[in-house]
Design a protein around this motif. Sequence first.
Motif, short mmCIF file in Angstrom:
data_model
loop_
_atom_site.label_atom_id
_atom_site.label_comp_id
_atom_site.label_asym_id
_atom_site.label_seq_id
_atom_site.Cartn_x
_atom_site.Cartn_y
_atom_site.Cartn_z
N THR A 43 2.17 -3.24 0.62
CA THR A 43 1.95 -2.35 1.76
C THR A 43 0.89 -1.29 1.51
OG1 THR A 43 3.73 -0.83 1.09
CG2 THR A 43 4.33 -2.66 2.55
N SER A 44 0.28 -1.30 0.35
CA SER A 44 -0.74 -0.29 0.07
C SER A 44 -1.87 -0.34 1.09
CB SER A 44 -1.33 -0.50 -1.34
OG SER A 44 -2.42 0.38 -1.55
N GLY A 45 -2.26 0.83 1.56
CA GLY A 45 -3.38 0.92 2.49
C GLY A 45 -4.67 1.35 1.84
N GLY B 297 10.33 0.98 14.55
CA GLY B 297 9.71 -0.25 15.02
C GLY B 297 8.81 -0.89 13.99
N ILE B 298 8.06 -0.07 13.26
CA ILE B 298 7.17 -0.59 12.22
C ILE B 298 7.98 -1.25 11.10
CG2 ILE B 298 5.63 0.15 10.35
CD1 ILE B 298 4.48 2.22 12.29
N VAL B 299 9.08 -0.61 10.71
CA VAL B 299 9.93 -1.16 9.65
C VAL B 299 10.57 -2.46 10.11
CG1 VAL B 299 11.98 -0.77 8.25
CG2 VAL B 299 10.36 1.11 8.66
N TYR C 88 2.36 -1.25 9.23
CA TYR C 88 2.12 -1.56 7.83
C TYR C 88 2.32 -3.02 7.50
CZ TYR C 88 1.78 3.44 7.42
OH TYR C 88 1.37 4.72 7.59
N CYS C 89 2.92 -3.78 8.43
CA CYS C 89 3.04 -5.21 8.22
C CYS C 89 1.66 -5.88 8.21
CB CYS C 89 3.92 -5.82 9.31
SG CYS C 89 4.42 -7.51 8.97
#
Length: 253
Positions: free
Chosen positions: A157-159, A218-220, A181-182
């Motif tokens: 998940t690193s950006g 929602g992201i999770v 993040y997905c």
Amino acid sequence: MAKSIVVIPTYNEIGSIAGITARILAVDPQVEVLVVDDNSPDGTGALADRLAAEQPRLHVMHRTEKNGLGAAYAAGFAWALERDYDFVVEMDADGSHQPEELPRLTALLESGCDMAIGTRWIPGGVIVNWPAYRKAISRSGTAYARILLRSRLHDLTSGYRGFRAESLRAIDFTSVNSQGYCFQIELAWLFERSGARIGEFPITFVEREEGVSKMSTGIVVEALAKVTGWGLSGLVGRAPARLALPAAGTPSR
């Protein structure tokens, strides 16, 4: 010398955008920055325009609505590839990623890596100002994704990551339809399954001091649902042997 651009998606980051862009541009006189603003109501885009008027290495893309991190990055990648940059880098706008570590990322790309990832969960990685429960959630999520996707990457998940332009061009990143993040998980998995050469290096991750986190339920949920679906689909193959990655950050085949 390689021509690099750092793509920074923004939504309501008026408190941090001036500082983070100034720090990036100070690291290397050759690096440029593209701010991709999703019509921030707090005026982030307008401020970025004013900064760009004074700094020729700073560029701004305005999008008409907020429709996800993944779409913002895809638009920024396409803009960069159309202009023949050699390296395309992702970085958060909130100061969590340290621009001063950018030379370590580009060094991996210069050494031949197709993709380089700034990693929190290898020796040398540091997290500042995160409570224990945030670390536990992040590490558990990463472990879950690694197991289901049979990934050898330590921080899916690193950006904070970068790509050689020709490698990014060869990957159909426009097919990545995950948001939040997905998007980071799906894109890294796409590179890994392609047999790309990927390097990792430890980073210092600092919790934001300005603005509000974009993380949401929602992201999770999206990430858990998609990773579970991919993992159970029977389509996940083992990563090629060339993706065995040493924790020190030096890539190997």
